[in-house]
Design a protein around this motif. Structure first.
Motif, PDB file in Angstrom:
ATOM      1  N   ASP A 120       0.979  -1.341   0.109  1.00 20.14           N
ATOM      2  CA  ASP A 120      -0.088  -0.060  -0.068  1.00 20.14           C
ATOM      3  C   ASP A 120       0.945   1.323   0.135  1.00 20.14           C
ATOM      4  N   ARG A 121       2.203   1.166  -0.227  1.00 18.66           N
ATOM      5  CA  ARG A 121       2.964   2.328   0.046  1.00 18.66           C
ATOM      6  C   ARG A 121       3.082   2.940  -1.227  1.00 18.66           C
ATOM      7  N   GLU A 122       3.433   4.288  -1.398  1.00 19.59           N
ATOM      8  CA  GLU A 122       3.503   4.885  -2.561  1.00 19.59           C
ATOM      9  C   GLU A 122       4.882   4.615  -3.576  1.00 19.59           C
ATOM     10  N   LYS A 123       6.006   4.580  -2.432  1.00 19.63           N
ATOM     11  CA  LYS A 123       7.252   3.983  -3.077  1.00 19.63           C
ATOM     12  C   LYS A 123       7.867   2.847  -2.279  1.00 19.63           C
ATOM     13  N   VAL A 124       8.334   1.900  -2.960  1.00 17.78           N
ATOM     14  CA  VAL A 124       8.832   0.699  -2.341  1.00 17.78           C
ATOM     15  C   VAL A 124      10.119   0.407  -2.929  1.00 17.78           C
ATOM     16  N   ASP A 125      11.404   0.224  -2.124  1.00 14.38           N
ATOM     17  CA  ASP A 125      12.458  -0.236  -2.367  1.00 14.38           C
ATOM     18  C   ASP A 125      12.379  -1.632  -1.997  1.00 14.38           C
ATOM     19  N   VAL A 126      13.041  -2.448  -2.980  1.00 12.84           N
ATOM     20  CA  VAL A 126      13.129  -3.961  -2.677  1.00 12.84           C
ATOM     21  C   VAL A 126      14.605  -4.401  -3.135  1.00 12.84           C
ATOM     22  N   SER A 127      14.940  -5.161  -2.211  1.00 11.79           N
ATOM     23  CA  SER A 127      16.472  -5.973  -2.351  1.00 11.79           C
ATOM     24  C   SER A 127      15.925  -7.387  -2.538  1.00 11.79           C
ATOM     25  N   VAL A 128      16.207  -7.948  -3.752  1.00 12.42           N
ATOM     26  CA  VAL A 128      15.961  -9.462  -3.983  1.00 12.42           C
ATOM     27  C   VAL A 128      17.239 -10.149  -3.908  1.00 12.42           C
ATOM     28  N   ARG A 129      17.233 -11.253  -3.237  1.00 11.96           N
ATOM     29  CA  ARG A 129      18.523 -12.031  -2.945  1.00 11.96           C
ATOM     30  C   ARG A 129      18.077 -13.565  -3.348  1.00 11.96           C
ATOM     31  N   PHE A 130      18.767 -14.245  -4.115  1.00 10.17           N
ATOM     32  CA  PHE A 130      18.816 -15.528  -4.369  1.00 10.17           C
ATOM     33  C   PHE A 130      19.623 -16.438  -3.528  1.00 10.17           C
ATOM     34  N   VAL A 131      19.265 -17.509  -3.136  1.00 16.64           N
ATOM     35  CA  VAL A 131      19.718 -18.436  -2.109  1.00 16.64           C
ATOM     36  C   VAL A 131      20.607 -19.403  -3.359  1.00 16.64           C
ATOM     37  N   ALA A 132      19.942 -19.480  -4.388  1.00 13.86           N
ATOM     38  CA  ALA A 132      20.613 -20.446  -5.375  1.00 13.86           C
ATOM     39  C   ALA A 132      20.604 -19.844  -6.760  1.00 13.86           C
ATOM     40  N   ARG A 133      21.385 -20.265  -7.554  1.00 13.54           N
ATOM     41  CA  ARG A 133      21.277 -19.553  -8.951  1.00 13.54           C
ATOM     42  C   ARG A 133      20.079 -20.007  -9.806  1.00 13.54           C
ATOM     43  N   ILE A 134      18.863 -19.449  -9.612  1.00  6.81           N
ATOM     44  CA  ILE A 134      17.698 -19.976 -10.065  1.00  6.81           C
ATOM     45  C   ILE A 134      17.396 -18.825 -11.254  1.00  6.81           C
ATOM     46  N   PRO A 135      17.277 -19.324 -12.443  1.00  6.65           N
ATOM     47  CA  PRO A 135      17.168 -18.202 -13.537  1.00  6.65           C
ATOM     48  C   PRO A 135      15.560 -18.011 -13.572  1.00  6.65           C
ATOM     49  N   VAL A 136      15.201 -16.641 -13.162  1.00  3.95           N
ATOM     50  CA  VAL A 136      13.839 -16.204 -13.194  1.00  3.95           C
ATOM     51  C   VAL A 136      13.627 -14.954 -13.782  1.00  3.95           C
ATOM     52  N   ARG A 137      12.444 -14.776 -14.265  1.00  7.38           N
ATOM     53  CA  ARG A 137      12.401 -13.421 -14.826  1.00  7.38           C
ATOM     54  C   ARG A 137      11.978 -12.315 -13.932  1.00  7.38           C
ATOM     55  N   PRO A 138      12.651 -11.040 -13.667  1.00 17.41           N
ATOM     56  CA  PRO A 138      12.162 -10.169 -12.813  1.00 17.41           C
ATOM     57  C   PRO A 138      11.005  -9.708 -12.792  1.00 17.41           C
ATOM     58  N   VAL A 139      10.427  -9.475 -14.052  1.00 14.28           N
ATOM     59  CA  VAL A 139       9.058  -9.253 -14.006  1.00 14.28           C
ATOM     60  C   VAL A 139       7.926 -10.063 -13.377  1.00 14.28           C
ATOM     61  N   ARG A 140       8.568 -11.362 -13.588  1.00 10.02           N
ATOM     62  CA  ARG A 140       7.616 -12.330 -12.838  1.00 10.02           C
ATOM     63  C   ARG A 140       7.726 -12.467 -11.465  1.00 10.02           C
ATOM     64  N   LEU A 141       8.976 -12.033 -10.962  1.00 11.67           N
ATOM     65  CA  LEU A 141       9.023 -11.768  -9.367  1.00 11.67           C
ATOM     66  C   LEU A 141       8.296 -10.810  -8.792  1.00 11.67           C
TER      67      LEU A 141
END
Length: 182
Positions: A120-141
């Motif tokens: 619900d916030r106007e501005k969101v800062d997010v740090s995404v960390r991968f535990v394993a090298r899993i190829p994922v589209r950032p758009v999907r995340l």
């Protein structure tokens, strides 16, 4: 406030390789190893079962290696059929190249956002960390983590309301950060 998301595996990925018996293209790894020693030389394989016919294939981990050059704790983990070791070895590019395999991570990972208080916030800062090298589209995340559709996330990227230091199109398997302004 920086939100921390974590992409973590839920199970071992499927191995993409053609079966010689039934021509299926996926193998399931359950963490079983086969170790064979011949005098001072040792071979070790990770076993995988065909999803079509159940045929076993061996993925070479060690080939004709001197026993004294192998760390004892590695041998112990192989003898104990350690599934964590299996996951580590499957992600090793040398093992994948040697065995000519690829990994299928569909339905083998999950995103932990730590809750939905950021929605619900106007501005969101997010740090995404991968535990394993899993190829994922950032758009999907981002779509899954923010409760948006993929088309809406792509629209936000075009409008400049979703920014990151990395390219958000394509696939990523490494840590990144992004800012979402609504």
């Amino acid at each position: 406030m920086l939100n921390r998301w974590v992409v973590m595996p839920t199970c071992l990925p499927l191995v993409l390789r053609r079966c010689h018996t039934c021509t299926a293209e996926r193998f399931r790894v359950n963490g079983k190893f086969r170790v064979n020693a011949n005098h001072k030389l040792i071979d070790a394989w990770l076993l995988a079962l065909c999803t079509g016919c159940g045929e076993t294939t061996k993925l070479a981990i060690l080939e004709r290696v001197n026993v004294r050059s192998v760390r004892p704790e590695l041998l112990d983990r192989m003898h104990d059929n350690d599934p964590v070791l299996a996951g580590e070895l499957l992600q090793d590019p040398v093992v994948r190249r040697r065995n000519r395999i690829a990994l299928d991570w569909d339905r083998a990972w999950r995103l932990d956002t730590g809750g939905s208080d950021h929605l619900d916030r106007e501005k969101v800062d997010v740090s995404v960390r991968f535990v394993a090298r899993i190829p994922v589209r950032p758009v999907r995340l981002i779509a899954e983590g923010c409760g948006l559709s993929r088309a809406e996330v792509e629209r936000l990227i075009v409008e400049g309301k979703l920014v990151s230091a990395v390219r958000l199109t394509g696939k990523l398997s490494g840590d990144f950060t992004f800012t979402l302004k609504r």
